[in-house]
Design a protein around this motif. Sequence first.
Motif, short mmCIF file in Angstrom:
data_model
loop_
_atom_site.label_atom_id
_atom_site.label_comp_id
_atom_site.label_asym_id
_atom_site.label_seq_id
_atom_site.Cartn_x
_atom_site.Cartn_y
_atom_site.Cartn_z
N VAL A 37 0.82 -1.22 -0.12
CA VAL A 37 0.11 0.17 0.03
C VAL A 37 1.01 1.29 -0.17
O VAL A 37 0.55 2.19 -0.81
CB VAL A 37 -0.96 -0.20 1.28
CG1 VAL A 37 -1.82 1.46 1.30
CG2 VAL A 37 -1.87 -1.19 1.13
N SER A 38 1.86 1.32 0.77
CA SER A 38 2.85 2.49 1.00
C SER A 38 4.24 2.08 1.43
O SER A 38 4.34 1.04 2.15
CB SER A 38 2.18 3.50 2.02
OG SER A 38 3.04 4.66 2.22
N LYS A 39 5.10 2.82 1.12
CA LYS A 39 6.32 2.67 1.65
C LYS A 39 7.21 4.03 1.59
O LYS A 39 6.82 4.85 1.01
CB LYS A 39 7.34 1.74 0.93
CG LYS A 39 7.52 2.20 -0.67
CD LYS A 39 8.34 1.41 -1.55
CE LYS A 39 8.51 1.69 -3.17
NZ LYS A 39 9.59 0.93 -3.83
N GLY A 40 8.19 3.86 2.53
CA GLY A 40 8.92 5.24 2.77
C GLY A 40 10.03 5.02 3.63
O GLY A 40 10.48 3.78 3.99
N THR A 41 11.01 5.99 3.65
CA THR A 41 12.46 5.91 4.44
C THR A 41 12.61 7.13 4.96
O THR A 41 12.31 8.54 4.53
CB THR A 41 13.40 5.50 3.58
OG1 THR A 41 13.28 4.46 2.75
CG2 THR A 41 14.84 5.56 4.33
N ILE A 42 13.02 7.09 6.36
CA ILE A 42 13.41 8.18 6.99
C ILE A 42 15.11 8.11 7.01
O ILE A 42 15.46 7.11 7.74
CB ILE A 42 13.01 8.73 8.40
CG1 ILE A 42 11.32 8.92 8.23
CG2 ILE A 42 13.77 9.65 9.05
CD1 ILE A 42 10.84 9.22 9.53
N SER A 43 15.68 8.93 6.81
CA SER A 43 17.25 8.67 6.44
C SER A 43 18.17 9.86 7.39
O SER A 43 17.66 10.63 7.74
CB SER A 43 17.95 8.67 5.06
OG SER A 43 17.38 10.06 4.55
N GLU A 44 19.41 9.57 7.64
CA GLU A 44 20.25 10.50 8.19
C GLU A 44 19.41 10.74 9.63
O GLU A 44 19.73 11.93 10.14
CB GLU A 44 20.71 11.75 7.59
CG GLU A 44 21.03 11.43 6.17
CD GLU A 44 22.62 11.02 6.32
OE1 GLU A 44 23.11 11.07 7.10
OE2 GLU A 44 22.65 10.08 5.43
N ILE A 45 19.13 9.58 10.29
CA ILE A 45 18.40 9.87 11.57
C ILE A 45 19.79 10.40 12.54
O ILE A 45 20.68 9.95 12.51
CB ILE A 45 17.97 8.85 12.11
CG1 ILE A 45 16.69 8.23 11.38
CG2 ILE A 45 17.38 8.86 13.66
CD1 ILE A 45 15.85 7.11 11.65
N SER B 106 -0.87 3.00 -4.90
CA SER B 106 -2.02 3.04 -6.01
C SER B 106 -1.98 4.41 -6.75
O SER B 106 -2.51 4.15 -7.95
CB SER B 106 -3.36 2.81 -5.16
OG SER B 106 -3.53 3.70 -4.07
N SER B 107 -1.76 5.34 -6.32
CA SER B 107 -1.75 6.66 -6.95
C SER B 107 -0.39 7.33 -7.42
O SER B 107 -0.23 8.43 -7.80
CB SER B 107 -2.30 7.73 -6.00
OG SER B 107 -1.67 8.08 -4.77
N ASP B 108 0.68 6.52 -6.80
CA ASP B 108 2.04 6.85 -6.99
C ASP B 108 2.43 8.48 -6.54
O ASP B 108 3.19 9.31 -6.92
CB ASP B 108 2.38 7.10 -8.39
CG ASP B 108 3.82 7.02 -8.67
OD1 ASP B 108 4.61 6.32 -7.97
OD2 ASP B 108 4.44 7.33 -9.69
N THR B 109 1.43 8.82 -5.38
CA THR B 109 1.53 9.99 -4.81
C THR B 109 2.74 10.05 -3.94
O THR B 109 3.16 9.06 -2.98
CB THR B 109 0.35 10.23 -3.78
OG1 THR B 109 -0.78 10.43 -4.66
CG2 THR B 109 0.59 11.67 -3.16
N LYS B 110 3.56 10.87 -4.06
CA LYS B 110 4.96 10.95 -3.27
C LYS B 110 4.97 12.27 -2.43
O LYS B 110 4.50 13.15 -2.60
CB LYS B 110 6.19 11.18 -4.37
CG LYS B 110 6.19 9.73 -5.10
CD LYS B 110 7.35 9.97 -6.42
CE LYS B 110 7.37 8.72 -7.20
NZ LYS B 110 8.43 8.80 -8.23
N THR B 111 5.67 11.89 -1.04
CA THR B 111 6.06 12.89 -0.09
C THR B 111 7.41 12.99 0.14
O THR B 111 7.93 11.96 0.43
CB THR B 111 5.04 12.88 0.93
OG1 THR B 111 3.67 12.44 0.80
CG2 THR B 111 5.36 13.66 2.15
N THR B 112 7.74 14.14 0.15
CA THR B 112 9.42 14.27 0.63
C THR B 112 9.43 15.45 1.53
O THR B 112 8.53 16.65 1.16
CB THR B 112 10.41 14.59 -0.56
OG1 THR B 112 10.02 15.76 -1.26
CG2 THR B 112 10.38 13.46 -1.39
#
Length: 433
Positions: A32-40, A53-59
Amino acid sequence: MTNILAINAGSSSLKFKLFLHDENKEEAINLVSKGTISEITSESSSFSAKIISSDTKTTKSLQTITHEKAFNHIISYLLETIIKSKDQIKYIVHRVVHGATETQEFILRSDPTTPRALSKLDSLSELAPLHNHVSVLIIKSCLKELPNSTNYAFFDTLFHQSIPPHVYTYALPFEKAKQKRIRKYGFHGISHSYVTKIAANYLGIDWNDDDTKFISLHLGSGASVCAVKGGKSINTTMGLTPLEGLPGATRSGSIDPSAIFHLSSKARKCEESHHSVEKQFHLTEAESILNHDSGFKGLCGLSNFGDITKSIHNATEGNENQERAKLTFNIFVNRIVNYIGSYFVELEGNISALIFTGGIGENSKELRESVTDKVECLGFPKVDKEKNENVEGSFKKGDDVVEISNRTKGKSRVLVVETNEEKEMVNQLIAKI
């Protein structure tokens, strides 16, 4: 329909995937969704995610955060975009690097037995200081923020519990090594398990059959080789810690143990690391050098393998930089093919497939071609250049396996498999519930 959240915690990153499972159809698993938080913990922390499903991206750029706050940010994102309440997440699966000799996953709920189980996991942090403690912190956050969810901890070491004693035992004083739990454990087990199953399915053979044999190359910033026979690991390159075996982005890999004492006069001294997670464990100077300042970075000053291959072909760079990049590339290829040869003998030949996976294995066409050229003498076919160059495009089209050789004779094949540790954990979970 059941929401399953998969968490993959690194020393300075936190990855997630949210899956939707139809309980009436065992194999119906949708991402359904995937993501990453980097450089913690750094000033350049960032969050990226997408809805499939919608290829909606968040940065989004983030201020310096802890792993616990990173997890809270992920939950907030899911509540804002996909789920209506935390209770909709029924299961959470966690990749935990070190499980010592555990032979099953941990099940963790908000009950009186959980603190004891978490304490056991945290006790292994001396063996995996960059990872295990972080995993415990994330699990505690899950128990606090999602008390009605059931947490499953899956261990990278679990797949390698089939390795026989003569392979996992070091030639050290026996009783003392046993008391201190010093032995080969192996890592990347979730990845090796997943890609060999996918390869067996692609080839139309039974993963559990003793005639099914794979040499799996998980090549990334951390890299390992695994010999798999009949669905079981019989040997792997990483050992007591992820430091043994192949060199990596900043790890030395296997070296003469005495080398570090010739390199640094302070090797025996314990020094507090600047890394927040490591501060509690006081890594020795030797461990710090071997884990953080060696490998690709120590050899040529670059830790990204893609940058190394670019440097080799970049004529505008100084000759010394190019030569050191070439040296690094050749060292990595040499160590890989040495292990392939060793495991070819250990598996007694007739290998079903040589598998490339991981960030480098999936993305470096130069490395794949160099490695396969070297092992042609063992019966592995050379790569088809066109197929080898189009691997990334095939993955983008939805393929999870790409065969990069034209099989003309013999049994062995050469495959590139896109690893998916999160899906492997979910698959194992569904098989149990």
